[in-house]
Design a protein around this motif. Structure first.
Motif, PDB file in Angstrom:
ATOM      1  N   ARG A 243       2.996 -11.036  14.670  1.00  0.00           N
ATOM      2  CA  ARG A 243       3.170 -10.636  13.268  1.00  0.00           C
ATOM      3  C   ARG A 243       2.218 -11.470  12.429  1.00  0.00           C
ATOM      4  O   ARG A 243       1.931 -12.625  12.758  1.00  0.00           O
ATOM      5  CB  ARG A 243       4.627 -10.884  12.853  1.00  0.00           C
ATOM      6  N   THR A 244       1.705 -10.905  11.334  1.00  0.00           N
ATOM      7  CA  THR A 244       0.813 -11.656  10.448  1.00  0.00           C
ATOM      8  C   THR A 244       1.401 -11.745   9.044  1.00  0.00           C
ATOM      9  O   THR A 244       2.160 -10.879   8.606  1.00  0.00           O
ATOM     10  CB  THR A 244      -0.577 -11.003  10.349  1.00  0.00           C
ATOM     11  N   LEU A 245       1.032 -12.821   8.344  1.00  0.00           N
ATOM     12  CA  LEU A 245       1.402 -13.003   6.937  1.00  0.00           C
ATOM     13  C   LEU A 245       0.411 -13.961   6.309  1.00  0.00           C
ATOM     14  O   LEU A 245       0.159 -15.047   6.844  1.00  0.00           O
ATOM     15  CB  LEU A 245       2.833 -13.552   6.803  1.00  0.00           C
ATOM     16  N   SER A 246      -0.160 -13.566   5.180  1.00  0.00           N
ATOM     17  CA  SER A 246      -1.069 -14.426   4.404  1.00  0.00           C
ATOM     18  C   SER A 246      -2.216 -14.983   5.235  1.00  0.00           C
ATOM     19  O   SER A 246      -2.616 -16.135   5.079  1.00  0.00           O
ATOM     20  CB  SER A 246      -0.284 -15.579   3.774  1.00  0.00           C
ATOM     21  N   GLY A 247      -2.757 -14.168   6.152  1.00  0.00           N
ATOM     22  CA  GLY A 247      -3.878 -14.627   6.961  1.00  0.00           C
ATOM     23  C   GLY A 247      -3.479 -15.516   8.118  1.00  0.00           C
ATOM     24  O   GLY A 247      -4.326 -16.164   8.737  1.00  0.00           O
ATOM     25  N   VAL A 248      -2.170 -15.558   8.428  1.00  0.00           N
ATOM     26  CA  VAL A 248      -1.660 -16.367   9.538  1.00  0.00           C
ATOM     27  C   VAL A 248      -1.061 -15.432  10.588  1.00  0.00           C
ATOM     28  O   VAL A 248      -0.306 -14.522  10.269  1.00  0.00           O
ATOM     29  CB  VAL A 248      -0.600 -17.372   9.056  1.00  0.00           C
ATOM     30  N   LEU A 249      -1.400 -15.675  11.843  1.00  0.00           N
ATOM     31  CA  LEU A 249      -0.886 -14.884  12.958  1.00  0.00           C
ATOM     32  C   LEU A 249       0.195 -15.661  13.677  1.00  0.00           C
ATOM     33  O   LEU A 249      -0.015 -16.809  14.093  1.00  0.00           O
ATOM     34  CB  LEU A 249      -2.027 -14.559  13.935  1.00  0.00           C
ATOM     35  N   ALA A 250       1.388 -15.054  13.822  1.00  0.00           N
ATOM     36  CA  ALA A 250       2.480 -15.646  14.595  1.00  0.00           C
ATOM     37  C   ALA A 250       2.600 -14.869  15.900  1.00  0.00           C
ATOM     38  O   ALA A 250       2.600 -13.639  15.902  1.00  0.00           O
ATOM     39  CB  ALA A 250       3.789 -15.576  13.820  1.00  0.00           C
ATOM     40  N   ARG A 251       2.704 -15.603  17.005  1.00  0.00           N
ATOM     41  CA  ARG A 251       2.791 -14.948  18.298  1.00  0.00           C
ATOM     42  C   ARG A 251       3.847 -15.645  19.167  1.00  0.00           C
ATOM     43  O   ARG A 251       3.907 -16.878  19.199  1.00  0.00           O
ATOM     44  CB  ARG A 251       1.437 -14.983  19.003  1.00  0.00           C
ATOM     45  N   ALA A 252       4.675 -14.864  19.860  1.00  0.00           N
ATOM     46  CA  ALA A 252       5.686 -15.426  20.753  1.00  0.00           C
ATOM     47  C   ALA A 252       5.004 -15.999  21.987  1.00  0.00           C
ATOM     48  O   ALA A 252       4.145 -15.352  22.588  1.00  0.00           O
ATOM     49  CB  ALA A 252       6.684 -14.343  21.158  1.00  0.00           C
ATOM     50  N   ILE A 253       5.372 -17.224  22.377  1.00  0.00           N
ATOM     51  CA  ILE A 253       4.830 -17.813  23.607  1.00  0.00           C
ATOM     52  C   ILE A 253       5.932 -18.039  24.640  1.00  0.00           C
ATOM     53  O   ILE A 253       5.646 -18.326  25.798  1.00  0.00           O
ATOM     54  CB  ILE A 253       4.084 -19.137  23.314  1.00  0.00           C
ATOM     55  N   SER A 254       7.180 -17.896  24.201  1.00  0.00           N
ATOM     56  CA  SER A 254       8.332 -17.927  25.101  1.00  0.00           C
ATOM     57  C   SER A 254       9.518 -17.359  24.335  1.00  0.00           C
ATOM     58  O   SER A 254       9.399 -17.011  23.157  1.00  0.00           O
ATOM     59  CB  SER A 254       8.624 -19.354  25.582  1.00  0.00           C
TER      60      SER A 254
END
Length: 424
Positions: free
Chosen positions: A303-314
């Motif tokens: 998911r992205t917000l304000s130019g930041v990418l969040a990604r599940a790693i576990s």
């Protein structure tokens, strides 16, 4: 004590904490900023300080050019240098006032750095403070928003000081009239299409039901005290549930969402996003809530917000990193050492040629050098790190230890990152 002496004393009191020998003043030509200039002139003479005046012409009104001329001439009469900075409105624009404000700070901060000025004064009064707090209240702001404007804030590497926050707009104008000093009136201050003007017009009516300036300001002081407590708790949560990784990755344990209160993890999350993106402002509350709901979904992937990418790693951890497409390219830096994308300290070995620029490595850049750096384990965060290009060809990628001419270092250590959500 007459009005002049009172304002002079109050201004001196606000400036006593600053030791800078040279100070910049953002002056538009309006009553507030002209009043600040006159008071600053007296302060500078008394304390043997140097002041430099700057005006931003947003080119939004036909009168703007005349206002700049008025300000320049008045400044020169006082014996000070004056600079004019021009802003060209972009073709695509959302909130015009917000964009103009952001542009003004960026232009002035660049001007200040070029002139070795570390502190710039802004002419916001107690009236502006009340209007700001009420506007934020109308938008549903929480504790942080109701604190109002700070007397001192650091933006773009410059300290911005508001020495008039205890002085009323009317007293400044009375002071100028007594000294027979003119100023210019911005017609947009009476345009009711702007929210601030609407609030300016109803504040006197609110006073009839007991909502006056003192009440609003005292409430903001209590909000400031509450904010300090909330920040202390958020710092503890950051230390327990957040890890800073190499090359800008931020690893977050989802335990923070289960073991902490909503304000704590939202405050921490907002600070992380603000720090990674290099933005001046934190995301809006509604955006954060939607972002959080996605992160907490058991099937969450990215998911992205304000130019930041969040990604599940576990199942229990997410990583937040800069979205590669957001950092801007720089082709004509004014120095060989500067901050890029709000968080990287960039060091050049030489001045760039006309065909060279610094930008995010990106997928295309990585594919160019992939075979030469394949021994180095690849991380998605490398795509948003600074790289030196000759046209479209990668010359140097410090993150992948490729090429020469460019080196970089993350601006944020743990303490500095915490400041991203403590200081708004």
């Amino acid at each position: 004590m007459n009005l002049h002496e009172k304002l002079k004393y109050e201004f001196q009191n606000q400036m006593d904490r600053f030791n800078d020998d040279e100070v910049g003043l953002a002056v538009s030509g309006g009553g507030d900023s002209i009043g600040m200039l006159v008071l600053a002139s007296e302060w500078a003479t008394l304390n043997k300080k140097k002041i430099y005046v700057v005006t931003v012409n947003h080119n939004l009104r036909k009168e703007a050019k005349e206002e700049v001329i008025f300000t320049r001439e008045f400044t020169k009469k006082l014996g000070y240098s004056h600079s004019t900075l021009d802003w060209k409105k972009p073709q695509k624009i959302g909130n015009l006032q917000s964009q103009a404000s952001l542009a003004r700070k960026k232009l002035i901060s660049n001007w200040a750095k070029e002139n070795n000025i570390k502190t710039v004064l802004l002419a916001h009064t107690i009236d502006d403070q009340v209007e700001t707090i009420l506007m934020r209240f109308s938008r549903g702001s929480g504790v942080d928003g109701l604190v109002g404007m700070k007397k001192l804030v650091e933006i773009h590497g410059i300290f911005w000081v508001r020495p008039l926050l205890t002085i009323t707009r009317s007293n400044l104008r009375k002071f100028l009239k007594l000294k027979k000093i003119n100023w210019v009136e911005d017609p947009s201050n009476k345009d009711r299409k702007y929210l601030r003007v609407k609030f300016r017009n109803v504040i006197s009516q609110l006073g009839e039901i007991g909502i006056n300036t003192n009440l609003v300001v005292n409430t903001s002081v209590r909000m400031e005290n509450a904010k300090k407590v909330l920040n202390d708790v958020a710092v503890e949560a950051f230390n327990n549930f957040v890890k800073l990784k190499k090359w800008g990755d931020i690893e977050v344990s989802k335990d923070i969402f289960n073991l902490c209160r909503e304000d704590t993890f939202l405050r921490t999350l907002a600070g992380i996003i603000k720090g990674i993106s290099g933005s001046i402002y934190r995301p809006r509350y509604k955006e954060l809530i939607n972002f959080l709901e996605d992160l907490n979904n058991k099937n969450f992937k990215a998911r992205t917000l304000s130019g930041v990418l969040a990604r599940a790693i576990s199942q229990n951890k997410v990583v937040l990193r800069r979205e590669p497409s957001h950092p801007l390219c720089v082709s004509n830096p004014k120095s060989i050492n500067f901050i890029w994308d709000g968080r990287w300290l960039v060091f050049l070995s030489r001045i760039l040629s006309k065909s060279e620029h610094i930008g995010p490595l990106g997928e295309n850049g990585y594919q160019q050098i992939k075979n030469q750096v394949e021994k180095k384990a690849f991380n998605e965060c490398f795509l948003s790190t600074p790289a030196l290009f000759l046209k479209d060809r990668v010359i140097s990628s410090p993150a992948l230890e490729y090429g020469h001419g460019l080196s970089c270092k993350l601006q944020h250590n743990k303490k500095q990152f915490i400041n991203c959500f403590i200081i708004h």
